[in-house]
Every structure is written in structure tokens, then in C-alpha cells.
Design a protein around this motif. Structure first.
Motif, PDB file in Angstrom:
ATOM      1  N   VAL A 153       0.866  -1.176   0.000  1.00 10.17           N
ATOM      2  CA  VAL A 153       0.000   0.000   0.000  1.00 10.17           C
ATOM      3  C   VAL A 153       0.901   1.224   0.000  1.00 10.17           C
ATOM      4  CG1 VAL A 153      -1.689   1.296   1.360  1.00 10.17           C
ATOM      5  CG2 VAL A 153      -1.828  -1.216   1.255  1.00 10.17           C
ATOM      6  N   PHE A 154       0.772   2.061  -1.011  1.00 10.14           N
ATOM      7  CA  PHE A 154       1.653   3.226  -1.103  1.00 10.14           C
ATOM      8  C   PHE A 154       0.956   4.504  -0.666  1.00 10.14           C
ATOM      9  CE2 PHE A 154       5.872   2.400  -3.104  1.00 10.14           C
ATOM     10  CZ  PHE A 154       5.844   1.035  -2.903  1.00 10.14           C
ATOM     11  N   ILE A 155       1.761   5.409  -0.140  1.00  8.04           N
ATOM     12  CA  ILE A 155       1.237   6.701   0.310  1.00  8.04           C
ATOM     13  C   ILE A 155       2.016   7.780  -0.423  1.00  8.04           C
ATOM     14  CG2 ILE A 155       0.898   8.229   2.281  1.00  8.04           C
ATOM     15  CD1 ILE A 155       0.789   5.794   4.070  1.00  8.04           C
ATOM     16  N   PHE A 156       1.284   8.630  -1.130  1.00 14.34           N
ATOM     17  CA  PHE A 156       1.912   9.648  -1.964  1.00 14.34           C
ATOM     18  C   PHE A 156       1.215  10.964  -1.691  1.00 14.34           C
ATOM     19  CE2 PHE A 156       2.105  11.321  -6.588  1.00 14.34           C
ATOM     20  CZ  PHE A 156       3.329  11.943  -6.380  1.00 14.34           C
ATOM     21  N   MET A 157       1.719  11.674  -0.699  1.00 14.21           N
ATOM     22  CA  MET A 157       1.101  12.966  -0.397  1.00 14.21           C
ATOM     23  C   MET A 157       1.990  13.790   0.522  1.00 14.21           C
ATOM     24  SD  MET A 157      -2.066  11.889   2.006  1.00 14.21           S
ATOM     25  CE  MET A 157      -2.007  10.701   3.289  1.00 14.21           C
ATOM     26  N   PRO A 158       1.732  15.095   0.542  1.00 11.21           N
ATOM     27  CA  PRO A 158       2.485  15.943   1.463  1.00 11.21           C
ATOM     28  C   PRO A 158       2.148  15.573   2.902  1.00 11.21           C
ATOM     29  CG  PRO A 158       1.072  17.270  -0.009  1.00 11.21           C
ATOM     30  CD  PRO A 158       0.715  15.842  -0.213  1.00 11.21           C
ATOM     31  N   ARG A 159       3.018  15.971   3.799  1.00  9.59           N
ATOM     32  CA  ARG A 159       2.761  15.686   5.211  1.00  9.59           C
ATOM     33  C   ARG A 159       1.404  16.238   5.657  1.00  9.59           C
ATOM     34  NH1 ARG A 159       8.653  17.556   7.133  1.00  9.59           N
ATOM     35  NH2 ARG A 159       9.004  17.544   4.903  1.00  9.59           N
ATOM     36  N   SER A 160       0.707  15.426   6.420  1.00 10.13           N
ATOM     37  CA  SER A 160      -0.569  15.826   7.020  1.00 10.13           C
ATOM     38  C   SER A 160      -0.882  14.770   8.067  1.00 10.13           C
ATOM     39  CB  SER A 160      -1.685  15.841   5.969  1.00 10.13           C
ATOM     40  OG  SER A 160      -2.014  14.507   5.605  1.00 10.13           O
ATOM     41  N   PRO A 161      -1.760  15.038   9.024  1.00  9.67           N
ATOM     42  CA  PRO A 161      -2.110  14.001  10.002  1.00  9.67           C
ATOM     43  C   PRO A 161      -2.639  12.744   9.307  1.00  9.67           C
ATOM     44  CG  PRO A 161      -2.887  16.134  10.738  1.00  9.67           C
ATOM     45  CD  PRO A 161      -2.372  16.342   9.350  1.00  9.67           C
ATOM     46  N   GLU A 162      -3.344  12.917   8.187  1.00 12.79           N
ATOM     47  CA  GLU A 162      -3.921  11.769   7.469  1.00 12.79           C
ATOM     48  C   GLU A 162      -2.820  10.835   6.972  1.00 12.79           C
ATOM     49  OE1 GLU A 162      -4.822  14.968   6.954  1.00 12.79           O
ATOM     50  OE2 GLU A 162      -6.708  14.792   8.068  1.00 12.79           O
ATOM     51  N   LEU A 163      -1.689  11.402   6.585  1.00 11.22           N
ATOM     52  CA  LEU A 163      -0.577  10.562   6.130  1.00 11.22           C
ATOM     53  C   LEU A 163      -0.176   9.591   7.251  1.00 11.22           C
ATOM     54  CD1 LEU A 163       2.636  11.876   4.340  1.00 11.22           C
ATOM     55  CD2 LEU A 163       2.690   9.988   5.926  1.00 11.22           C
ATOM     56  N   TYR A 164      -0.087  10.109   8.459  1.00 15.73           N
ATOM     57  CA  TYR A 164       0.378   9.276   9.576  1.00 15.73           C
ATOM     58  C   TYR A 164      -0.669   8.239   9.971  1.00 15.73           C
ATOM     59  CZ  TYR A 164       4.239  12.409   9.419  1.00 15.73           C
ATOM     60  OH  TYR A 164       5.337  13.093   8.954  1.00 15.73           O
ATOM     61  N   LEU A 165      -1.946   8.650   9.938  1.00  7.20           N
ATOM     62  CA  LEU A 165      -3.016   7.689  10.242  1.00  7.20           C
ATOM     63  C   LEU A 165      -3.042   6.577   9.196  1.00  7.20           C
ATOM     64  CD1 LEU A 165      -5.929  10.076  11.310  1.00  7.20           C
ATOM     65  CD2 LEU A 165      -4.384   8.756  12.785  1.00  7.20           C
ATOM     66  N   SER A 166      -2.855   6.943   7.927  1.00  4.08           N
ATOM     67  CA  SER A 166      -2.857   5.946   6.860  1.00  4.08           C
ATOM     68  C   SER A 166      -1.705   4.959   7.033  1.00  4.08           C
ATOM     69  CB  SER A 166      -2.705   6.607   5.493  1.00  4.08           C
ATOM     70  OG  SER A 166      -3.666   7.587   5.303  1.00  4.08           O
ATOM     71  N   LEU A 167      -0.554   5.504   7.334  1.00  5.75           N
ATOM     72  CA  LEU A 167       0.617   4.646   7.459  1.00  5.75           C
ATOM     73  C   LEU A 167       0.439   3.648   8.609  1.00  5.75           C
ATOM     74  CD1 LEU A 167       4.255   5.670   6.914  1.00  5.75           C
ATOM     75  CD2 LEU A 167       3.702   4.304   8.917  1.00  5.75           C
ATOM     76  N   LEU A 168      -0.046   4.150   9.736  1.00  7.10           N
ATOM     77  CA  LEU A 168      -0.230   3.262  10.891  1.00  7.10           C
ATOM     78  C   LEU A 168      -1.339   2.244  10.628  1.00  7.10           C
ATOM     79  CD1 LEU A 168       0.036   6.049  13.619  1.00  7.10           C
ATOM     80  CD2 LEU A 168       1.729   4.230  13.235  1.00  7.10           C
ATOM     81  N   GLY A 169      -2.414   2.695   9.988  1.00  8.38           N
ATOM     82  CA  GLY A 169      -3.528   1.798   9.665  1.00  8.38           C
ATOM     83  C   GLY A 169      -3.084   0.685   8.722  1.00  8.38           C
ATOM     84  N   THR A 170      -2.228   1.030   7.773  1.00 11.63           N
ATOM     85  CA  THR A 170      -1.700   0.034   6.835  1.00 11.63           C
ATOM     86  C   THR A 170      -0.927  -1.047   7.594  1.00 11.63           C
ATOM     87  OG1 THR A 170      -1.559   1.717   5.107  1.00 11.63           O
ATOM     88  CG2 THR A 170      -0.231  -0.257   4.802  1.00 11.63           C
ATOM     89  N   LEU A 171      -0.092  -0.627   8.523  1.00 10.82           N
ATOM     90  CA  LEU A 171       0.678  -1.602   9.306  1.00 10.82           C
ATOM     91  C   LEU A 171      -0.247  -2.462  10.159  1.00 10.82           C
ATOM     92  CD1 LEU A 171       3.751   0.506  10.494  1.00 10.82           C
ATOM     93  CD2 LEU A 171       3.515  -0.899   8.439  1.00 10.82           C
ATOM     94  N   LYS A 172      -1.326  -1.863  10.638  1.00 12.41           N
ATOM     95  CA  LYS A 172      -2.233  -2.614  11.524  1.00 12.41           C
ATOM     96  C   LYS A 172      -2.891  -3.804  10.834  1.00 12.41           C
ATOM     97  CE  LYS A 172      -3.290   0.612  15.210  1.00 12.41           C
ATOM     98  NZ  LYS A 172      -4.327   1.367  15.929  1.00 12.41           N
ATOM     99  N   VAL A 173      -3.107  -3.724   9.513  1.00  8.00           N
ATOM    100  CA  VAL A 173      -3.698  -4.879   8.822  1.00  8.00           C
ATOM    101  C   VAL A 173      -2.610  -5.781   8.238  1.00  8.00           C
ATOM    102  CG1 VAL A 173      -5.850  -3.658   8.332  1.00  8.00           C
ATOM    103  CG2 VAL A 173      -4.036  -3.694   6.589  1.00  8.00           C
ATOM    104  N   GLY A 174      -1.363  -5.494   8.583  1.00  6.36           N
ATOM    105  CA  GLY A 174      -0.263  -6.366   8.154  1.00  6.36           C
ATOM    106  C   GLY A 174       0.226  -6.103   6.744  1.00  6.36           C
ATOM    107  N   ALA A 175      -0.282  -5.009   6.128  1.00  6.10           N
ATOM    108  CA  ALA A 175       0.189  -4.678   4.775  1.00  6.10           C
ATOM    109  C   ALA A 175       1.550  -3.980   4.868  1.00  6.10           C
ATOM    110  CB  ALA A 175      -0.830  -3.791   4.070  1.00  6.10           C
ATOM    111  N   ILE A 176       2.234  -3.923   3.738  1.00  8.65           N
ATOM    112  CA  ILE A 176       3.560  -3.304   3.676  1.00  8.65           C
ATOM    113  C   ILE A 176       3.389  -1.904   3.116  1.00  8.65           C
ATOM    114  CG2 ILE A 176       5.843  -3.452   2.594  1.00  8.65           C
ATOM    115  CD1 ILE A 176       5.242  -6.539   2.348  1.00  8.65           C
ATOM    116  N   VAL A 177       3.911  -0.916   3.821  1.00  5.17           N
ATOM    117  CA  VAL A 177       3.673   0.459   3.407  1.00  5.17           C
ATOM    118  C   VAL A 177       4.847   0.961   2.562  1.00  5.17           C
ATOM    119  CG1 VAL A 177       4.677   1.602   5.451  1.00  5.17           C
ATOM    120  CG2 VAL A 177       2.785   2.682   4.216  1.00  5.17           C
ATOM    121  N   GLY A 178       4.508   1.729   1.530  1.00  4.18           N
ATOM    122  CA  GLY A 178       5.539   2.335   0.678  1.00  4.18           C
ATOM    123  C   GLY A 178       5.323   3.830   0.593  1.00  4.18           C
ATOM    124  N   PRO A 179       6.092   4.621   1.343  1.00  2.00           N
ATOM    125  CA  PRO A 179       5.901   6.069   1.299  1.00  2.00           C
ATOM    126  C   PRO A 179       6.645   6.671   0.107  1.00  2.00           C
ATOM    127  CG  PRO A 179       7.101   5.362   3.291  1.00  2.00           C
ATOM    128  CD  PRO A 179       7.136   4.235   2.313  1.00  2.00           C
TER     129      PRO A 179
END
Ligand code: WTA
Length: 574
Positions: A104-130
């Protein structure tokens, strides 16, 4: 030897988490560090649990986890807020069928949503790609294709850089702050978040399960997906404790973007594993805004980079006088060589020693550092972390005595070491070609006191403002320009940025070497690849030096640029 070995800056610190370096090293064991984690007892592993939820379970949910600010937003989040918000996003991902091991990739400027997305991705065991927000279409496409990402989280203004037709495996695109994008086949992040439950059954993993993919540049080929596993948390936590010296009441600010490894290992994991308040600032650099960030948030520990310190230094000490920076108690740097004069300036201007740290995307966490209380030799990267063996070795793997220049190498393994280069075993193996060692690609020497001194890259990788740029990626983009026949790219020394990108270009028949054409080529790379990879200098040449097998000899280009002898030319074309 370019540095004065007799110069050092000592200081007395009342206490540090590490204590005496030599003693800490002698008594060290990773097994002891592991005991900090809940999985040591339960066997249930998840980085997001250890960094966020665990603080809630331990009764610290109300503690401030995130102080976010940019030009328009100023928000505070507790550990409970982050726990619930990331649970919501985990539920959203599950709804769309995303599960363990998916990218699951995240492509956006810094924002609280970026951090929530990243943590949520890890919570379901997916691999995050910033992905760094400055990437343009080609750079984004290369990374999403290579990783076979199934989902992307982004913002409306970056959508034009995502070419869906060329990304068949990318099933879901979540758009943050976009309103009604639904009809165009995009998923409205905000609507989904509002509808999702804030309770989530976390995916429990093992320590060797995939966590994050950071794409980084080498000297040849496309960027490599450096793959890290949840086990890295052991070193993130430990270095957060003893190198960042984090304590419960600290307010910590790491200036790096999560598109780069510093922005995740030390902008997310290390501070939250240690339970401290993490300051995130969106937007561009300016000395005033940066100092104001320290003042407004009462920052105590500050981790930044040499280019930033050099820009702050050149902004002058008058600016500093307008701000009360007295909350600072520990300052660190990473990413490129930290000039001795910057260290000297920092001791005067901030009354703080700037602690250099050395590590890489591939190493996942800090390895060679200056520690609070330790004598600093300005210009040195410091000494190996307890638990880490570093050495200077030759190409045969023999350890060299003090003051000999050679390959900076680390004894394998260590907890946060990369576990793969995504889909590219040969590239991975190159780093470990000498049995028992990770060969970094940096050259350095060690002095008689065990301090390491950076000398340069062994390959052609460019380091501009602390960002690693592979010349091949830039050259590939350059030759897509209709006027460009061939291109060779090097790093040219620069007082502020460390290096800038310089391109040597030969033109196709019928094109005139004009300034307009230079501007056009610059724009072409900037708009196609990214601003930070665009060549600030372009020089036209009738012919570029090549080997008989047709490889551009960057070494010769560099020698031209620096007026140095070109070395062995026996393989040159003619
Ligand atoms: C360089 C950033 C000199 C080095 C965490 C390394 C440094 C590359 C230092 C990794 C330092 C990093 N002094 N050079 N303290 N720290 N480097 O992967 O060449 O973006 O190999 O990781 O930056 O860059 P990367």
C-alpha cells in the motif's frame, strides 16, 4: 587527512540514557532490549501496536503524540486519537480486501492523514511504501510497478501524476480531502473514515514479516525497493532511547519527510516507540518558520540535516536572537557530511553540540553516532552503536588499521538490517558480497580512538541536500528529451547543498546548444521525474566519454568538472 584530529568539543551532561559509552558497549545485549516489547511475552507482533496502541493500553492514551502544523492547520493528537484513527483506516483497507503482505503506497504531502494511513496500513499487516510528494509521473510509475502496489493513498493535486492505464495491478486509489471523487473511480478517504469503526482486530505478525518499502537510488539501474521487517523496531526503539536520548516528557522534532527513511524510522517509529510527543511540520523551509516551530512547540530534541543547518547558518545569528531556543537540549544531524564549521557554529549559535549520525536506507536505523556526553570530534560521524561492529575493510574483506581509507562495512546482522531488495536478489547480494559484512558503498577511515570519518561514495550516487539521487534515473529521463542524444550525470560539489546535479549532454542532429534548450531540458526532468533530481547545471558536449561497451564514464566527466586527472583511460572508446 582533512580534519584536525586534535580538535574536539567536550561537554558535561547531567545524565544521558546511554551513560558511559565504553561501559554501555561492554554490557550490551539485544536480548535485553527485546524485553521492552509486549511481544516478548505475548508473541504477538505489530509495529503500530508497540508505537501507538500499547501506550493506550498502559494508561497513557491521553498523552500528546502528535503536534501537527502547516500554513493552514494546527492540530494536536493524543495516542488514543492516533490509535482510533489508524483503527478506522485499517477497517477501510479491510473493506477493500487489503490484507497481510499487500503493498500500500502513500503519496502525499505531510498531514495528520498521512500518519493515520501509514499506521492503519501496518495494523492490517500490509507493507507500506511512502513516496516523496515531489515525484512526478515516471518516478511514481516505476515504484508502483516494481512493488506491484494494490492501493495508493494520495491527494487531489497529485492525481495527474498517476497514470492508471499503465498500472494494472493498482486497484484502489484513496483520495484525501477530495470530496466527491467517487464517480471517477476514486475512493473518498474522508467519507470512508467517517463511516468506519474505530475498533480493529489487529493483524498479529511475526518479527520477520514485511513492514516498509523505501525506494532508494544506486548508481546503476532503476531505484531499488529496500525492504524492512517489523523486527527493525528493536533498533528504532533502542536508538531513540540512547542516540536521540528520548525521555517521557520530551518534545521531539525530526524535520525529514516520511518519503525518506529518516522520516519514518525517526519521524514515526523511534519517537512513538519511546512514547514521546512528536512534532510534524508541513510546508517549506524558512529559517523563521523553523525557529518558530521550535519556540511554539517547545521542542527539546531536534533531528535535522547538514543542508538545513548550513542554510540556517547562512541566514545569520541575528535571526536566532529573535527566538527563544532555550528549550533545546539535544540536537542531531544525518544524511550527508556535517561540516566541522557547522558543528562549531552550532555550539555558539544554539549553545548545542550538533551530534552527527551515520546510517542508510538499507541499514534501517542509526549505526555510527555521536552520543550525548561523548567527546565530539567535529567532522567525525562518531562511533558504532553498542551492539554494532563497524570496520574499514579492503575489497578482499581484510580489516584495515586506523587511518587507512577503505570500505565502511558493518558486521552482519543487526535488527533493522534490510531483508531484501524487492524483486532483485542480485542487487541485495552485492551489499553482502564479502562474507560476514555489509558493504555500505561509503568510503571512510577510522582514527585511533575508534571514531569514523566519512570520505565519500565509492559509486556514483549523488547526495544533494541529503537526498540520494541515482545518476542513471536522471540520465534515463534526459535521453527521453527529443533533443538529447546522450547524457551523463554527476554530483558537483556545492557549498550549501553538498552536491548539485550536473548533466553533460550531447545533442541530436539539428538541435542548437542554446540557453533556451537548457531551460527546456531542465523543465523536462523536473516535470517528468522530480524537482530534486533535475540538473541545475547542464553542459553541452559534442561527444561524451564512453567505454568500448558503450557505458558513459562518469568518472571522466567528474574529472573534467573538477579539473582532475581522469585516471585510467584504457577502457575508453577512442
Ligand atoms: C550519506 C539517510 C556523511 C552516505 C539516512 C550514506 C552520510 C547515504 C551521513 C545514505 C553522515 C548519511 N555523514 N554521509 N552522517 N549519513 N550519509 O539512504 O553516503 O538517504 O551512504 O539514508 O547518505 O543515504 P540515505
Amino acid at each position: 587527512m582533512s580534519h584536525d584530529q586534535n580538535e574536539f568539543i567536550a561537554t558535561v551532561v547531567e545524565r544521558s540514557n546511554l551513560g558511559d559509552y565504553t561501559q554501555a558497549r561492554e554490557q550490551f545485549s539485544w536480548e535485553e532490549v527485546k524485553k521492552h516489547f509486549t511481544w516478548y511475552e505475548t508473541g504477538k507482533v505489530n509495529m503500530a501496536y508497540e508505537a501507538i496502541d500499547r501506550h493506550v493500553d498502559e494508561g497513557n492514551g491521553a498523552r500528546t503524540a502528535l503536534l501537527y502544523s502547516d500554513a493552514v492547520r494546527e492540530e494536536a493528537y493524543s495516542f488514543l486519537d492516533l490509535s482510533e484513527g489508524s483503527n478506522r483506516f485499517g477497517n477501510v483497507l479491510r473493506k477493500y480486501g487489503i490484507s497481510k503482505g499487500d503493498r500500500v503506497f502513500i503519496f502525499m504531502p505531510r498531514s495528520p492523514e498521512l500518519y493515520l494511513s501509514l499506521l492503519g496500513t501496518l495494523k492490517v499487516g500490509a507493507i507500506v511504501g511512502p513516496l516523496f510528494e515531489a515525484f512526478m509521473e515516471t518516478a511514481v510509475k516505476d515504484r508502483l510497478l516494481d512493488s506491484e502496489a494494490v492501493a495508493l493513498i494520495t491527494v487531489p493535486q497529485l492525481l495527474p501524476r498517476i497514470n492508471r492505464d499503465e498500472l494494472p495491478q493498482l486497484k484502489h486509489i484513496f483520495v484525501v480531502g477530495g470530496g466527491a471523487q467517487e464517480q471517477e473511480g476514486f475512493i473518498d478517504y474522508d467519507a470512508e473514515m467517517a463511516a468506519a469503526s474505530d475498533e480493529l482486530e489487529l493483524e498479529w505478525l511475526s518479527l520477520e514479516d514485511g513492514m516498509i518499502l523505501h525506494y532508494t537510488s544506486g548508481s546503476t539501474g532503476k531505484p531499488k525497493g529496500v525492504y524492512h521487517v517489523h523486527n527493525a523496531m528493536i533498533q528504532h526503539y533502542y536508538t531513540g532511547k540512547v542516540v536521540l536520548d528520548l525521555r517521557e516528557d520530551d518534545i521531539y522534532w525530526c524535520t525529514a519527510d516520511p518519503g525518506w527513511v529518516t522520516g519514518t524510522s525517526y519521524g514515526i517509529f523511534a519517537p512513538w516507540l519511546n512514547g514521546v510527543t512528536n512534532v510534524i511540520r508541513g510546508g517549506r523551509f524558512s529559517p523563521q518558520d523553523w525557529y518558530q516551530t521550535i519556540v511554539s512547540n517547545k521542542v527539546t530534541v531536534w533531528y535535522s540535516a547538514p543542508t538545513a543547518f548550513r542554510m540556517l547558518m547562512s541566514a545569520g545569528d541575528e535571526v536566532i536572537k529573535q527566538f527563544d531556543l532555550s528549550t533545546l537540549r539535544h540536537v542531531l544531524s544525518v544524511g550527508e557530511p556535517l561540516n566541522p564549521e557547522v558543528v562549531r557554529w552550532g555550539t555558539k549559535a544554539y549553545n548545542q553540540r550538533i551530534h552527527d549520525t551515520w546510517w542508510m536506507t538499507e541499514t534501517g536505523a542509526q549505526l555510527i553516532c555521536n552520543y550525548p556526553g561523548m567527546v565530539i570530534k567535529p567532522g567525525s560521524m562518531g562511533k558504532p552503536l553498542p551492539g554494532i561492529e563497524a570496520a574499514i575493510i579492503n575489497d578482499q574483506g581484510e580489516e584495515l588499521p586506523p587511518y587507512s581509507m577503505g570500505n565502511l562495512a558493518i558486521k552482519t546482522p543487526w535488527p533493522s538490517m534490510m531483508r531484501q531488495v524487492w524483486n532483485n536478489q542480485p542487487k541485495y547480494d552485492e551489499y553482502f558480497r564479502i562474507p560476514g559484512w555489509y558493504v555500505s558503498g561509503d568510503s571512510a577511515y577510522m582514527d585511533e580512538d575508534g571514531y569514523f570519518w566519512f570520505q565519500g561514495r565509492i559509486d556514483d550516487v549523488i547526495n544533494s541536500s541529503g537526498e540520494r539521487i541515482g545518476p542513471f534515473e536522471v540520465e534515463s529521463k534526459l535521453v527521453e528529451h527529443p533533443a538529447v542524444a546522450e547524457a551523463g550525470v554527476i554530483g558537483k560539489p556545492d557549498l550549501v547543498r553538498g552536491e548539485i546535479i550536473k548533466a553533460f549532454v550531447s545533442l541530436r542532429e539539428g538541435y542548437e546548444p542554446t540557453q533556451e534548450l537548457k531551460d527546456d531540458i531542465y523543465r523536462f526532468v523536473k516535470e517528468g521525474l522530480s524537482a530534486h533530481a533535475a540538473p541545475r547545471e547542464i553542459e553541452f558536449k559534442d561527444k561524451l566519454p564512453k567505454t568500448r561497451s558503450g557505458k558513459i564514464m562518469r568518472r571522466v566527466l567528474k574529472a573534467w568538472e573538477l579539473d582532475l586527472p581522469a585516471g585510467d583511460l584504457s577502457t575508453i572508446e577512442d
